[in-house]
Design a protein around this motif. Structure first.
Motif, PDB file in Angstrom:
ATOM      1  N   VAL A  20       1.538 -35.740 -12.502  1.00 15.54           N
ATOM      2  CA  VAL A  20       2.284 -35.397 -11.289  1.00 15.54           C
ATOM      3  C   VAL A  20       2.493 -36.664 -10.453  1.00 15.54           C
ATOM      4  O   VAL A  20       1.576 -37.478 -10.310  1.00 15.54           O
ATOM      5  CB  VAL A  20       1.503 -34.334 -10.476  1.00 15.54           C
ATOM      6  N   PHE A  21       3.691 -36.784  -9.914  1.00 15.05           N
ATOM      7  CA  PHE A  21       4.077 -37.951  -9.110  1.00 15.05           C
ATOM      8  C   PHE A  21       4.701 -37.398  -7.829  1.00 15.05           C
ATOM      9  O   PHE A  21       5.635 -36.596  -7.903  1.00 15.05           O
ATOM     10  CB  PHE A  21       5.091 -38.746  -9.931  1.00 15.05           C
ATOM     11  N   THR A  22       4.202 -37.770  -6.673  1.00 15.09           N
ATOM     12  CA  THR A  22       4.733 -37.176  -5.439  1.00 15.09           C
ATOM     13  C   THR A  22       5.242 -38.228  -4.457  1.00 15.09           C
ATOM     14  O   THR A  22       4.836 -39.394  -4.487  1.00 15.09           O
ATOM     15  CB  THR A  22       3.662 -36.323  -4.718  1.00 15.09           C
ATOM     16  N   ILE A  99      -0.231 -39.272  -9.123  1.00 12.78           N
ATOM     17  CA  ILE A  99       0.285 -40.559  -8.652  1.00 12.78           C
ATOM     18  C   ILE A  99       1.089 -40.251  -7.389  1.00 12.78           C
ATOM     19  O   ILE A  99       1.956 -39.377  -7.414  1.00 12.78           O
ATOM     20  CB  ILE A  99       1.231 -41.191  -9.704  1.00 12.78           C
ATOM     21  N   THR A 100       0.794 -40.930  -6.293  1.00 13.05           N
ATOM     22  CA  THR A 100       1.543 -40.614  -5.075  1.00 13.05           C
ATOM     23  C   THR A 100       2.028 -41.864  -4.362  1.00 13.05           C
ATOM     24  O   THR A 100       1.375 -42.913  -4.395  1.00 13.05           O
ATOM     25  CB  THR A 100       0.701 -39.738  -4.112  1.00 13.05           C
ATOM     26  N   GLN A 101       3.203 -41.695  -3.719  1.00 13.72           N
ATOM     27  CA  GLN A 101       3.693 -42.753  -2.833  1.00 13.72           C
ATOM     28  C   GLN A 101       3.196 -42.494  -1.410  1.00 13.72           C
ATOM     29  O   GLN A 101       3.445 -43.279  -0.516  1.00 13.72           O
ATOM     30  CB  GLN A 101       5.222 -42.748  -2.830  1.00 13.72           C
ATOM     31  N   ASN A 102       2.540 -41.359  -1.215  1.00 10.34           N
ATOM     32  CA  ASN A 102       2.154 -40.972   0.138  1.00 10.34           C
ATOM     33  C   ASN A 102       0.890 -41.690   0.583  1.00 10.34           C
ATOM     34  O   ASN A 102       0.057 -42.093  -0.231  1.00 10.34           O
ATOM     35  CB  ASN A 102       1.965 -39.458   0.226  1.00 10.34           C
ATOM     36  N   ILE A 103       0.781 -41.760   1.901  1.00  9.95           N
ATOM     37  CA  ILE A 103      -0.330 -42.512   2.490  1.00  9.95           C
ATOM     38  C   ILE A 103      -1.171 -41.589   3.365  1.00  9.95           C
ATOM     39  O   ILE A 103      -2.018 -42.046   4.113  1.00  9.95           O
ATOM     40  CB  ILE A 103       0.233 -43.680   3.342  1.00  9.95           C
ATOM     41  N   ASP A 104      -0.915 -40.257   3.250  1.00 11.54           N
ATOM     42  CA  ASP A 104      -1.499 -39.325   4.216  1.00 11.54           C
ATOM     43  C   ASP A 104      -2.821 -38.697   3.786  1.00 11.54           C
ATOM     44  O   ASP A 104      -3.458 -37.983   4.560  1.00 11.54           O
ATOM     45  CB  ASP A 104      -0.488 -38.213   4.554  1.00 11.54           C
ATOM     46  N   ASP A 116      -9.001 -39.735  -8.581  1.00 11.92           N
ATOM     47  CA  ASP A 116      -7.895 -39.214  -9.388  1.00 11.92           C
ATOM     48  C   ASP A 116      -6.567 -39.179  -8.620  1.00 11.92           C
ATOM     49  O   ASP A 116      -5.581 -38.630  -9.105  1.00 11.92           O
ATOM     50  CB  ASP A 116      -8.241 -37.814  -9.926  1.00 11.92           C
ATOM     51  N   VAL A 117      -6.570 -39.740  -7.404  1.00 12.70           N
ATOM     52  CA  VAL A 117      -5.309 -39.896  -6.665  1.00 12.70           C
ATOM     53  C   VAL A 117      -4.955 -41.377  -6.698  1.00 12.70           C
ATOM     54  O   VAL A 117      -5.701 -42.215  -6.200  1.00 12.70           O
ATOM     55  CB  VAL A 117      -5.432 -39.418  -5.198  1.00 12.70           C
ATOM     56  N   ILE A 118      -3.831 -41.695  -7.321  1.00 15.78           N
ATOM     57  CA  ILE A 118      -3.418 -43.093  -7.437  1.00 15.78           C
ATOM     58  C   ILE A 118      -2.400 -43.370  -6.343  1.00 15.78           C
ATOM     59  O   ILE A 118      -1.266 -42.872  -6.392  1.00 15.78           O
ATOM     60  CB  ILE A 118      -2.846 -43.369  -8.840  1.00 15.78           C
ATOM     61  N   GLU A 119      -2.833 -44.104  -5.343  1.00 13.62           N
ATOM     62  CA  GLU A 119      -1.985 -44.331  -4.167  1.00 13.62           C
ATOM     63  C   GLU A 119      -1.205 -45.627  -4.343  1.00 13.62           C
ATOM     64  O   GLU A 119      -1.753 -46.719  -4.178  1.00 13.62           O
ATOM     65  CB  GLU A 119      -2.858 -44.395  -2.906  1.00 13.62           C
ATOM     66  N   ARG A 178      -0.985 -50.401 -12.727  1.00 11.45           N
ATOM     67  CA  ARG A 178      -1.345 -50.340 -14.165  1.00 11.45           C
ATOM     68  C   ARG A 178      -1.766 -48.937 -14.561  1.00 11.45           C
ATOM     69  O   ARG A 178      -1.379 -48.431 -15.607  1.00 11.45           O
ATOM     70  CB  ARG A 178      -2.507 -51.306 -14.438  1.00 11.45           C
ATOM     71  N   ARG A 179      -2.597 -48.322 -13.701  1.00 12.87           N
ATOM     72  CA  ARG A 179      -3.055 -46.953 -14.020  1.00 12.87           C
ATOM     73  C   ARG A 179      -1.883 -45.987 -14.058  1.00 12.87           C
ATOM     74  O   ARG A 179      -1.794 -45.134 -14.943  1.00 12.87           O
ATOM     75  CB  ARG A 179      -4.028 -46.459 -12.937  1.00 12.87           C
TER      76      ARG A 179
END
Ligand code: NAD
Length: 248
Positions: A20-22, A99-104, A116-119, A178-179
């Protein structure tokens, strides 16, 4: 039930390695504005480029002003149906990492373990020295900034302090990229949710997954430049769609 939803459900069911990518769109239902929707942050505050932050004290002041103004919104925000649907897939062992682009921090709050959250774009809940990477708490920064908008400096090396987020023009975090790339390459199904998919290099990750053999699903209210590569595009609201499909 319509065809799109049943296809989404079938792809989910058949997947053995779902990634999942958000983007910011998953958090709008929690009351956090995204960048590019009408009325989003982009219209109100053009992002401060990293080079401006480094060169200009006024840009640094403006970025701390925005940060503290935004904190009241962030601190009141809870995970919504979309976050919870993803964390239920995660807790059932269906999703290895997000995988997230979020910073919240809302994926972590919804029950996905921090590791397990790749920021990809960092985290706005603490600050960091840009020279020696020493962490600094936002409470400490706020105390300093409240005195005539004084700028925080690192207590260890005197370096410039910034929230632990990645600004436009700032280098991406190497280990996280990389992850994310490795996960994209090993996925059989890649789900991109709530992102306009225009911010690079993050937007390369769904494409990498597709090129590596994954099926690509895009769930976003508006069209994205990657729609043409997707196996399924759902122009729908995130919370109700994910809630429905993950309970089927
Ligand atoms: P974006 O604002 O460019 O795109 C968000 C997309 O989500 C839009 O296309 C919009 O149509 C869609 N959307 C919004 N709410 C939706 C909903 N309820 N249902 C369906 N679709 C919905 O965001 P982005 O692609 O993530 O890129 C912007 C950058 O902004 C990222 O780097 C991110 O770090 C940063 N950002 C993060 C937050 C956050 O952490 N919550 C908030 C604002 C911006």
């Amino acid at each position: 039930m319509d065809m799109e939803i049943s296809e989404f459900a079938q792809l989910l069911k058949a997947s053995r390695n779902l990634v999942v990518f958000t983007g910011a769109g998953i958090s709008t239902e929690s009351g956090i504005p995204d960048f590019r929707s009408p009325g989003g942050l982009w219209e109100k505050n053009k992002p401060i480029d990293f080079s401006d932050f480094m060169q200009s004290e006024e840009a640094r002041r403006e970025s701390w002003r925005r940060k503290f103004a935004m904190d009241s919104v962030l601190s009141g925000a809870d995970p919504n149906k979309g976050h919870l649907a993803i964390s239920s897939l995660y807790n059932n062992g269906r999703v290895r990492a997000v995988i997230t682009q979020n910073i919240d921090g809302l994926h972590q709050q919804s029950g996905v373990r921090d590791e397990d959250v790749i920021e990809l774009h960092g985290n706005t809940t603490y600050a960091k020295c840009l020279s020696c990477h020493e962490r600094m708490s936002l409470d400490d920064v706020r105390k300093i900034f409240e005195q005539d908008e004084a700028l925080p400096v690192c207590g260890t090396c005197g370096g410039i302090v910034k929230t632990a987020t990645i600004s436009f023009g700032q280098a991406m975090p190497v280990a996280e990229m990389r992850r994310a790339e490795a996960l994209a390459q090993s996925a059989d199904l890649f789900l991109a949710i709530g992102s306009s998919l225009v911010v690079y290099p993050a937007a390369e990750i769904p494409l990498l997954a597709k090129r590596s053999g994954a099926k690509l699903i895009i769930l976003n209210r508006e069209p994205t430049p990657l729609d043409e590569y997707a196996d399924l595009v759902l122009r729908r609201e995130i919370g109700e769609t994910l809630d429905f499909v993950t309970k089927m």
